[in-house]
Enzyme design. Structure first.
Site, short mmCIF file in Angstrom:
data_model
loop_
_atom_site.label_atom_id
_atom_site.label_comp_id
_atom_site.label_asym_id
_atom_site.label_seq_id
_atom_site.Cartn_x
_atom_site.Cartn_y
_atom_site.Cartn_z
N ASN A 13 0.88 -1.16 0.00
CA ASN A 13 0.00 0.00 0.00
C ASN A 13 0.92 1.21 0.00
OD1 ASN A 13 -1.75 2.09 0.46
ND2 ASN A 13 -2.39 1.43 2.50
N LYS A 15 0.22 4.22 -0.30
CA LYS A 15 -0.38 5.42 0.31
C LYS A 15 -0.09 6.64 -0.59
CE LYS A 15 -0.15 3.15 4.74
NZ LYS A 15 -0.01 3.21 6.18
N HIS A 98 -9.46 1.43 4.61
CA HIS A 98 -8.20 1.54 5.36
C HIS A 98 -8.43 2.48 6.56
CE1 HIS A 98 -4.09 2.56 6.41
NE2 HIS A 98 -3.75 1.44 5.81
N GLU A 100 -6.76 4.80 7.66
CA GLU A 100 -6.51 6.22 7.38
C GLU A 100 -7.73 6.86 6.69
OE1 GLU A 100 -2.81 5.54 5.39
OE2 GLU A 100 -1.94 4.95 7.32
N GLU A 170 -5.58 -4.96 10.28
CA GLU A 170 -4.57 -3.94 10.57
C GLU A 170 -4.90 -3.24 11.89
OE1 GLU A 170 -2.49 -2.74 6.62
OE2 GLU A 170 -4.00 -1.26 7.14
N GLY A 176 2.31 2.26 10.85
CA GLY A 176 3.26 3.37 10.71
C GLY A 176 3.90 3.77 12.02
N SER A 216 3.27 -2.19 10.32
CA SER A 216 4.72 -2.25 10.59
C SER A 216 5.33 -3.62 10.29
CB SER A 216 5.02 -1.84 12.04
OG SER A 216 4.58 -0.51 12.27
N GLY A 237 2.79 -1.10 4.28
CA GLY A 237 2.97 0.31 3.98
C GLY A 237 4.43 0.62 3.71
N GLY A 238 5.12 1.13 4.72
CA GLY A 238 6.50 1.61 4.58
C GLY A 238 7.43 0.66 3.84
P1 13P Z 1 3.00 0.30 7.68
O1 13P Z 1 3.49 -1.02 7.12
O2 13P Z 1 3.77 1.48 7.20
O3 13P Z 1 2.85 0.24 9.17
O4 13P Z 1 1.52 0.50 7.10
C1 13P Z 1 0.62 -0.54 7.19
C2 13P Z 1 -0.57 -0.18 6.41
O5 13P Z 1 -1.31 0.71 6.75
C3 13P Z 1 -0.81 -0.91 5.16
O6 13P Z 1 -2.07 -0.62 4.66
#
Ligand code: 13P
Length: 256
Positions: A13, A15, A98, A100, A170, A176, A216, A237-238
């Protein structure tokens, strides 16, 4: 364990990251790495990178997803994108609900449910995100929160369609933050999600659904997480923004 009844998928993802030249570079770097993977490989990218991603991944094992989709087919919904707009350019997956989106853009279980149904109707595979807040975990209501999200988000989704749906667990406190759920915590909730699906549908349906962990996940912790019996890959994510890191996760899920 029944893991052979469903596909493990590592989905990135991105983002709100990567301009078009940056996206091109990352995808080109990722292609040979992804080619080694036996798990599903998906990259969910910003709308502006979708066409580039579809074009660059043609003939590879990388599938492309969007990060959101609207539930109406068309009309006066400024800033939104319909499911048909995604399928017509070759997008196959879409992240829905999600945390967010829920936290910053007023997404509710009702709109998540509508978006999920619209995506399925158009032939997109939804990646539906659920997860508890830290406060909810501390109050010991994680299972109540997750059961409610699963029931509402999948309301009126048929058994056949739910098999095409990916669920991403999640925990909001792990996104994050560098704080990962332990493998045991991830397994516990993913197993609970599967049990909830078995109650709502059947064991056969529940066993066929891909349930990912997200929050994470990184090269250091992925192997243990994806080895859990009910964790079928991850939503990343990251670590999806660096080809080498993403590659380690693909390898872990291919072996897990
Ligand atoms: P991180 O892996 O950066 O924590 O993000 C997870 C996420 O929100 C994937 O959708």
């Amino acid at each position: 364990m029944n893991k052979e009844l469903r596909q493990a998928i590592i989905a990135g993802n991105w983002k709100m990251n990567k301009t078009r030249p940056e996206a091109r570079a990352l995808i080109e770097e990722l292609k040979p790495i992804a080619a080694e993977a036996t798990c599903g490989v998906v990259i969910c990218v910003p709308f502006t990178n979708l066409e580039t991603a579809v074009e660059l991944t043609k003939g590879t094992n990388i599938k492309v997803g969007a990060e959101n989709v609207h539930f109406e087919e068309k009309g006066a919904f400024t800033g939104e994108i319909s499911a048909a707009m995604l399928t017509e350019i070759g997008v196959e997956y879409v992240i829905i609900g999600h945390s967010e989106r829920r936290q910053y853009f007023g997404e509710t279980d009702e709109t998540v449910n509508k978006r999920t149904k619209a995506a399925l109707k158009a032939g997109l595979k939804p990646i539906v995100c659920v997860g508890e807040l830290l406060w909810e975990r501390e109050c010991n209501i994680t299972e109540e929160v997750i059961a409610r999200q699963i029931k509402l988000d999948l309301y009126d989704v048929s058994a056949e369609d739910v098999k095409k749906t990916v669920i991403a667990y999640e925990p909001v406190w792990a996104i994050g933050t560098g704080k990962t759920a332990s493998a045991a915590q991830a397994q516990e909730v993913c197993a609970f999600i599967r049990a909830t699906l078995a109650k709502l549908y059947s064991k056969e349906v529940a066993d066929a659904v891909t349930i990912q962990y997200g929050g994470s996940m990184n090269p250091g912790n992925a192997a243990e997480l994806v080895a859990q019996p009910d964790v079928d890959g991850g939503l990343i994510g990251g670590a999806s923004l660096k080809a080498a890191d993403f590659g380690v996760l693909l390898k872990a899920a291919s072996e897990g």
